[in-house]
Every structure is written in structure tokens, then in C-alpha cells.
Design a protein around this motif. Sequence first.
Motif, mmCIF file in Angstrom:
data_model
loop_
_atom_site.group_PDB
_atom_site.id
_atom_site.type_symbol
_atom_site.label_atom_id
_atom_site.label_comp_id
_atom_site.label_asym_id
_atom_site.label_seq_id
_atom_site.Cartn_x
_atom_site.Cartn_y
_atom_site.Cartn_z
ATOM 1 N N SER A 104 7.766 -2.718 5.792
ATOM 2 C CA SER A 104 6.929 -1.531 5.566
ATOM 3 C C SER A 104 6.143 -1.691 4.282
ATOM 4 O O SER A 104 6.583 -2.371 3.356
ATOM 5 N N TYR A 105 4.995 -1.040 4.244
ATOM 6 C CA TYR A 105 4.150 -1.038 3.050
ATOM 7 C C TYR A 105 3.771 0.401 2.720
ATOM 8 O O TYR A 105 3.393 1.166 3.606
ATOM 9 N N ASP A 106 3.842 0.740 1.448
ATOM 10 C CA ASP A 106 3.292 1.995 0.945
ATOM 11 C C ASP A 106 1.964 1.655 0.292
ATOM 12 O O ASP A 106 1.922 1.121 -0.814
ATOM 13 N N LEU A 107 0.882 1.935 0.995
ATOM 14 C CA LEU A 107 -0.463 1.596 0.560
ATOM 15 C C LEU A 107 -1.173 2.862 0.070
ATOM 16 O O LEU A 107 -0.740 3.976 0.390
ATOM 17 N N PRO A 108 -2.262 2.711 -0.662
ATOM 18 C CA PRO A 108 -3.011 3.900 -1.101
ATOM 19 C C PRO A 108 -3.449 4.780 0.075
ATOM 20 O O PRO A 108 -3.534 5.994 -0.051
ATOM 21 N N GLN A 109 -3.691 4.172 1.238
ATOM 22 C CA GLN A 109 -4.131 4.927 2.413
ATOM 23 C C GLN A 109 -2.971 5.623 3.129
ATOM 24 O O GLN A 109 -3.175 6.515 3.931
ATOM 25 N N GLY A 110 -1.753 5.163 2.892
ATOM 26 C CA GLY A 110 -0.580 5.716 3.552
ATOM 27 C C GLY A 110 0.455 4.635 3.838
ATOM 28 O O GLY A 110 0.409 3.544 3.280
ATOM 29 N N ARG A 111 1.381 4.936 4.733
ATOM 30 C CA ARG A 111 2.484 4.020 5.060
ATOM 31 C C ARG A 111 2.130 3.193 6.299
ATOM 32 O O ARG A 111 1.594 3.718 7.275
ATOM 33 N N LEU A 112 2.471 1.903 6.262
ATOM 34 C CA LEU A 112 2.233 0.979 7.367
ATOM 35 C C LEU A 112 3.546 0.261 7.673
ATOM 36 O O LEU A 112 4.225 -0.205 6.753
#
Length: 169
Positions: A88-96
Motif C-alpha cells: 500500500s502507498y499513502d500518496l498526496p492524492q490518497g491511498r493506493l
Amino acid sequence: MKKIFLLLSIVSVFGLTACSNDDDRVDQDTFPETFETKPITFLENTPGVSQVVIPLVPKILASDVVLVYRLSGVNNLGNDIWEPIPTSYDLPQGRLNYNFDFSVDDVVVYLNTNFSFSLRPDFTASQIFKIALVPGFVAKDLKSNDYNVVMSALENAKVKGNIKIETIK
């Protein structure tokens, strides 16, 4: 009567010595193999959700284990960096999130986000995955989060020769 017993004893001894104990034999039905996919682009049919089905040809055994890694970059020496899935990634746009499941027939890789795929094509377009098919007896004590450890374990298993790497068509 003694001659018949002696004859049967001799035949039994030769018959039993001709039998072999194959408990130490290598399982030739299951062999380690890795597949590297061509670049995959996830299509956003439902907002934030996509999946890709990768067929396994030939089918694997029910006891086999499948591990999936995503090509996440290249190191300073030019070597590929493979990250284990799920991740999982917590990105500026949201979670992926990347996840997968498998059966004897196929592997399904899932991509879920809480934002539009078009915002992060670096995670949604031209993704390459490596799928490792691991015999059950090798996988039981394996730490699957390190790609290099998995490849070493498969090589050390010496099951049907070297690991075969192919591109799935």
C-alpha cells in the motif's frame, strides 16, 4: 519342503532388494518457475478499482504457492527492484493498494485507490509484475517479502534444474 522354503527365501531377498525407496526423490511434478509480465496498464472501469487476470499455463498444483512482485524501480547499479505484493502507498492524492489472489488456473492482480487513476499513471500504467511459482515444500519456511531470498530458496531447492524465466504473452 526345505528346498521350496530356501527357493522362496532367495526369490524374496532378490525381489526386495530390487525395490527402491524413493522417499528421497525430488518431486518432478512441481518445479520453481518465475514469469515476468509485459507492461500492464490498469483500466479504471469502476472508480478506483481495477484487476488484471494472468493465466497460468500450465496450471499449477493445489499445493503450490504463488508470490507476486511489482517492479518498483532500478537501483544505482541498474538492477531491478522488486517489491512484494500486497503493498500500500499513502500518496498526496490518497491511498493506493496492490493485492492479488490465485488459483490453479490464474493470478489476479488488483489495484484499488480512493482517487482517479489518471492522477498517478506512474502506479497505474505500464506496470511489470514477476510471478514466482513456488512448490509447497519450499514455501513452508520461506520469508516471501524478500524477492532475492525467494529466488535463492528456489535455486537451492534444485527441483528440475535452474529457474526458468519467461515473459507471459
